[in-house]
Design a protein around this motif. Structure first.
Motif, mmCIF file in Angstrom:
data_model
loop_
_atom_site.group_PDB
_atom_site.id
_atom_site.type_symbol
_atom_site.label_atom_id
_atom_site.label_comp_id
_atom_site.label_asym_id
_atom_site.label_seq_id
_atom_site.Cartn_x
_atom_site.Cartn_y
_atom_site.Cartn_z
ATOM 1 N N MET A 1 20.357 -16.881 2.614
ATOM 2 C CA MET A 1 19.586 -16.049 3.500
ATOM 3 C C MET A 1 18.796 -15.047 2.658
ATOM 4 N N ARG A 2 17.550 -14.813 3.044
ATOM 5 C CA ARG A 2 16.686 -13.867 2.346
ATOM 6 C C ARG A 2 16.000 -12.968 3.370
ATOM 7 N N ILE A 3 15.577 -11.808 2.945
ATOM 8 C CA ILE A 3 14.785 -10.945 3.809
ATOM 9 C C ILE A 3 13.349 -11.461 3.754
ATOM 10 N N HIS A 4 12.823 -11.831 4.903
ATOM 11 C CA HIS A 4 11.473 -12.372 4.993
ATOM 12 C C HIS A 4 10.463 -11.307 5.405
ATOM 13 N N LEU A 5 10.877 -10.414 6.319
ATOM 14 C CA LEU A 5 9.971 -9.438 6.896
ATOM 15 C C LEU A 5 10.734 -8.171 7.228
ATOM 16 N N THR A 6 10.119 -7.052 6.961
ATOM 17 C CA THR A 6 10.632 -5.774 7.424
ATOM 18 C C THR A 6 9.426 -4.983 7.903
ATOM 19 N N SER A 7 9.642 -3.845 8.534
ATOM 20 C CA SER A 7 8.499 -3.130 9.095
ATOM 21 C C SER A 7 8.646 -1.627 8.985
ATOM 22 N N VAL A 8 7.507 -0.970 9.079
ATOM 23 C CA VAL A 8 7.448 0.476 9.274
ATOM 24 C C VAL A 8 6.538 0.701 10.472
ATOM 25 N N PHE A 9 6.918 1.654 11.312
ATOM 26 C CA PHE A 9 6.084 2.007 12.457
ATOM 27 C C PHE A 9 4.956 2.906 11.970
ATOM 28 N N VAL A 10 3.742 2.621 12.419
ATOM 29 C CA VAL A 10 2.588 3.409 11.999
ATOM 30 C C VAL A 10 1.795 3.875 13.211
ATOM 31 N N ASP A 11 1.218 5.070 13.093
ATOM 32 C CA ASP A 11 0.422 5.651 14.174
ATOM 33 C C ASP A 11 -0.910 4.933 14.353
ATOM 34 N N ASP A 12 -1.475 4.445 13.260
ATOM 35 C CA ASP A 12 -2.817 3.860 13.271
ATOM 36 C C ASP A 12 -2.817 2.704 12.267
ATOM 37 N N GLN A 13 -2.933 1.490 12.764
ATOM 38 C CA GLN A 13 -2.825 0.342 11.866
ATOM 39 C C GLN A 13 -3.945 0.291 10.831
ATOM 40 N N GLU A 14 -5.156 0.643 11.199
ATOM 41 C CA GLU A 14 -6.262 0.588 10.244
ATOM 42 C C GLU A 14 -6.066 1.629 9.136
ATOM 43 N N LYS A 15 -5.677 2.829 9.526
ATOM 44 C CA LYS A 15 -5.395 3.879 8.541
ATOM 45 C C LYS A 15 -4.244 3.456 7.630
ATOM 46 N N ALA A 16 -3.209 2.866 8.225
ATOM 47 C CA ALA A 16 -2.060 2.400 7.452
ATOM 48 C C ALA A 16 -2.482 1.311 6.471
ATOM 49 N N MET A 17 -3.327 0.385 6.919
ATOM 50 C CA MET A 17 -3.781 -0.687 6.022
ATOM 51 C C MET A 17 -4.502 -0.102 4.820
ATOM 52 N N ARG A 18 -5.364 0.875 5.054
ATOM 53 C CA ARG A 18 -6.072 1.500 3.932
ATOM 54 C C ARG A 18 -5.092 2.178 2.976
ATOM 55 N N PHE A 19 -4.126 2.927 3.512
ATOM 56 C CA PHE A 19 -3.173 3.636 2.657
ATOM 57 C C PHE A 19 -2.309 2.655 1.862
ATOM 58 N N TYR A 20 -1.748 1.667 2.548
ATOM 59 C CA TYR A 20 -0.824 0.754 1.888
ATOM 60 C C TYR A 20 -1.513 -0.174 0.891
ATOM 61 N N THR A 21 -2.817 -0.452 1.093
ATOM 62 C CA THR A 21 -3.538 -1.300 0.136
ATOM 63 C C THR A 21 -4.287 -0.457 -0.895
ATOM 64 N N ASP A 22 -5.164 0.423 -0.447
ATOM 65 C CA ASP A 22 -6.013 1.175 -1.374
ATOM 66 C C ASP A 22 -5.243 2.188 -2.207
ATOM 67 N N VAL A 23 -4.197 2.779 -1.650
ATOM 68 C CA VAL A 23 -3.451 3.821 -2.360
ATOM 69 C C VAL A 23 -2.187 3.259 -3.019
ATOM 70 N N LEU A 24 -1.335 2.620 -2.229
ATOM 71 C CA LEU A 24 -0.074 2.122 -2.779
ATOM 72 C C LEU A 24 -0.249 0.838 -3.584
ATOM 73 N N GLY A 25 -1.279 0.058 -3.289
ATOM 74 C CA GLY A 25 -1.547 -1.122 -4.100
ATOM 75 C C GLY A 25 -1.030 -2.441 -3.552
ATOM 76 N N PHE A 26 -0.531 -2.457 -2.316
ATOM 77 C CA PHE A 26 -0.136 -3.722 -1.702
ATOM 78 C C PHE A 26 -1.394 -4.508 -1.335
ATOM 79 N N VAL A 27 -1.226 -5.781 -0.984
ATOM 80 C CA VAL A 27 -2.347 -6.601 -0.549
ATOM 81 C C VAL A 27 -2.075 -7.146 0.852
ATOM 82 N N LYS A 28 -3.154 -7.295 1.624
ATOM 83 C CA LYS A 28 -3.016 -7.798 2.993
ATOM 84 C C LYS A 28 -2.576 -9.257 2.955
ATOM 85 N N LYS A 29 -1.600 -9.590 3.779
ATOM 86 C CA LYS A 29 -1.106 -10.964 3.890
ATOM 87 C C LYS A 29 -1.546 -11.574 5.218
#
Length: 128
Positions: A1-29
Motif C-alpha cells: 500500500m502506498r499514499i497516492h493522494l493527500t490534500s490541503v484545503f485552500v480558500d482560492d484554487q487559482e491563488k493556491a496553484m500559483r503559490f504551490y507552483t511558482d513559489v514552492l516549486g511543485f508542478v501541476k499534475k
C-alpha cells in the motif's frame, strides 16, 4: 500500500496553484473542471509520478473551524521534505513567504513553518 493522494484545503484554487507552483516549486499534475471548482493537483518535480497534493476547495462548513483551530495552535496542515531547511527558508523568505516558525533544530530534525497564503500552515522538514 502506498499514499497516492493527500490534500490541503485552500480558500482560492487559482491563488493556491500559483503559490504551490511558482513559489514552492511543485508542478501541476491534474486540472479538471468540476462545476464551480476543479480537481487540481500538484506533484514534486523530483517525483512526477509520486504522491499528488490536491488543492481542495475549502467550502465545506466543517473546514473553516478545523483550519482555524489548527492555525491558532500553530499546527501545520502538511509537511514537505526538503534537503536543507535553512537554504529553503532563505529562498522562500526572499520570495516574500511569511514564516510562523524559523528553522528549528530538534536533535536530528530541522523544521520551519510557513503560511501558504491560502489558509494553511505548512512545515518544511529535513532529518538526517
Amino acid at each position: 500500500m502506498r499514499i497516492h493522494l493527500t490534500s490541503v484545503f485552500v480558500d482560492d484554487q487559482e491563488k493556491a496553484m500559483r503559490f504551490y507552483t511558482d513559489v514552492l516549486g511543485f508542478v501541476k499534475k491534474s486540472d479538471v473542471p468540476m462545476g464551480a471548482d476543479r480537481w487540481l493537483t500538484v506533484v514534486s518535480p523530483e517525483d512526477p509520478d509520486g504522491t499528488e497534493l490536491l488543492l481542495e476547495p475549502s467550502g465545506h462548513p466543517g473546514v473553516q473551524p478545523y483550519r482555524a483551530a489548527l492555525a491558532q495552535d500553530g499546527i501545520p496542515a502538511a509537511s514537505f521534505a526538503v534537503d536543507d531547511v535553512r537554504a529553503e527558508f532563505d529562498r522562500l523568505r526572499g520570495l516574500g513567504v511569511y514564516f510562523t516558525q524559523e528553522p528549528l533544530e530538534t536533535g536530528p530534525v530541522t523544521t520551519a513553518v510557513l503560511d501558504d497564503t491560502c489558509g494553511n500552515l505548512i512545515q518544511i522538514v529535513h532529518s538526517g
